[in-house]
Design an enzyme around this catalytic site. Structure first.
Site: not given
Ligand code: BG6
Length: 462
Positions: A225, A85, A230, A168
């Site tokens: 999201d 935990d 992004h 990412h």
């Molecule tokens: C994620 C989101 O951060 O990025 C998802 O939570 C989305 O909803 C994804 O589908 C898209 O990432 P990529 O690299 O596939 O364009």
């Protein structure tokens, strides 16, 4: 400590989805490509043992990227597991034991942000936070205030320079290539401004729905999201000023300036949509007003960009899966040849996925007597897939203390400032049919600055 190689990698949430889809493939890649050779310790509360984690790693790689026999064998040899935990100090005492001689561990918190504080505190109590780095996942907060609180919590145990906030998209080759192409080719800089650019569009389309992520998605929606993070990062790479000086933080400094110059959104500059059928996805509230599509109009209040409209749209269940940015240049000031040159003729198109492309749209003459033209695209660069998956690049960078591709607190806060006024379903949500480009209202938003440039994706193998 700066730039010293981490000497162990700990990942919390080892039995979870992110580890399954991204972390195991990234680790195998790092072992294969960079000779990664340090203890890798998974932590979770699942009642598992090490063999179960190894089996999970195998399953993960079979489904995501494939097994590389030699690298996989090394990964299995490096893997350790701590079950327990996150509230229990014994879990962290065991972790400290597993860390052995390691003095500069990298802790990856692939867990809900509500647990960051507990885990960070227990790491510190166990003596595992000193000289350590910590990697955290989005969403970094739910608004400006919660984001500041989260940073304050982490700062109790880790200095800002050791906090690696993952977005990412920053680890994606074509997203870096936007920056590279702009500043490695001085020819673009003189036209990259309000004198020559008519508008900018960024589209992130996904042809699938929220599927098994209903509960998560219904708490965030498209804005949080993918747009707050992004898409704003892509926008920053497209529009920021060139970094100056040798300082390793130069890029992030310019980016933060850009983000601060973006005018906060208002209800008039947003159209939200929800695909038909979304409300019956498991985990989604029956009367949910959360958006699965959003289109926004942004302005950057700087001399470079004043008056240039910027449109971002993103959504699920759209006709294709593709992320692409389009910088549209101005039309000729008068029609020299008596033909109307379309708004869309001159542009630079930068595709992030599914394939990678940079193309320049120009108008050329149709052979013959008439001075009439057609639009063509010069393919400056195209590539089928990414060389290095984003998580591999990012984890490798974090383990070496390179933080340029991670979001800094001031950047994240500037991003929240932009979206803050439209948080919380303050605008209507319009329904759209799966497979449409969002609701009709999105076309009204772009109006005369349009039309939206819908990305065209060639079927695979074509
Ligand atoms: C994620 C989101 O951060 O990025 C998802 O939570 C989305 O909803 C994804 O589908 C898209 O990432 P990529 O690299 O596939 O364009």
């Amino acid at each position: 400590m700066a730039n010293a190689q981490s000497d162990a990698l700990v990942f919390f949430g080892a039995t979870g989805d992110l580890a399954y889809k991204q972390i195991f493939p990234a680790l195998q890649g790092l072992i294969r490509d960079e000779g990664f050779n340090l203890p890798i310790i998974g932590v979770a509360k699942a009642g598992w043992n090490l063999d179960q984690l190894k089996a999970r790693a195998k399953d993960s790689l079979e489904h995501h990227g494939g097994i590389d026999a030699a690298a996989f064998e090394k990964l299995i040899g490096l893997l350790r597991y701590v079950d327990g935990d996150y509230n229990d100090e014994a879990t962290f005492a065991e972790l400290r034991k597993q860390l052995g001689e390691a003095r500069r561990p990298l802790h990856y918190l692939a867990i809900p942000p509500s647990l960051f504080g507990t885990v960070a505190e227990n790491l510190a109590k166990a003596g595992a936070a000193e000289n350590a780095r910590v990697v955290v996942e989005k969403p970094f907060g739910r608004d400006l205030k919660s984001s500041q609180e989260l940073s304050a919590t982490l700062h109790q145990y880790f200095p800002e320079a050791e906090i690696y906030r993952i977005d990412h998209y920053l680890g994606k080759e074509p997203v870096q290539n936007i920056l590279y192409t702009r500043f490695a080719n001085p020819v673009f800089e003189p036209i990259w401004n309000r004198e020559h650019v008519r508008s900018i569009q960024i589209t992130m389309a996904e042809s699938f729905g929220v599927e098994d992520r209903g509960k998560f998605y219904d708490e965030v929606g498209t804005l949080l999201d993918v747009v707050q993070n992004h898409m704003l990062q892509v926008l920053a790479n497209l529009t920021m000023d060139p970094p100056t000086g040798e300082d390793h933080d130069a890029v992030r400094d310019r980016k933060a300036e850009l983000m601060r110059a973006v005018r906060p959104l208002t209800a008039y500059s947003v159209v939200r949509g929800q695909y038909q059928g979304y409300r019956s996805v498991p985990g989604v509230a029956p009367g949910s007003n959360v958006e699965t599509f959003i289109a926004v109009r942004l302005h950057i209040d700087s001399w470079r960009w004043a008056g240039v409209p910027i449109y971002i749209r993103a959504g699920k269940m759209l006709p294709v899966t593709c992320t692409e940015a389009l910088v549209e240049f101005k039309r000729p000031p008068r029609e020299t040849f008596g033909e109307l040159v379309p708004n869309t003729s001159a542009h630079m198109r930068m595709r992030v996925s599914p394939d990678i492309a940079i193309a320049l749209g120009v108008r050329v003459k149709i052979p013959g007597e008439r001075m009439a033209g057609r639009d063509v695209e010069l393919d400056l660069h195209s590539q089928a897939v990414e060389d290095m998956p984003p998580y591999e690049r990012l984890l490798g960078d974090a383990s070496r203390g390179m933080n340029e591709l991670f979001s800094r607190q001031d950047l994240v806060e500037a991003q929240w400032r932009i979206v803050e006024p439209i948080l919380g379903n303050v605008t209507p949500v319009y329904s759209y049919a799966p497979g449409a480009w969002g609701p009709e209202e999105a076309n009204q938003l772009i109006g005369n600055d349009g039309p939206w440039a819908n990305p065209v994706v060639q079927p695979q193998g074509a």
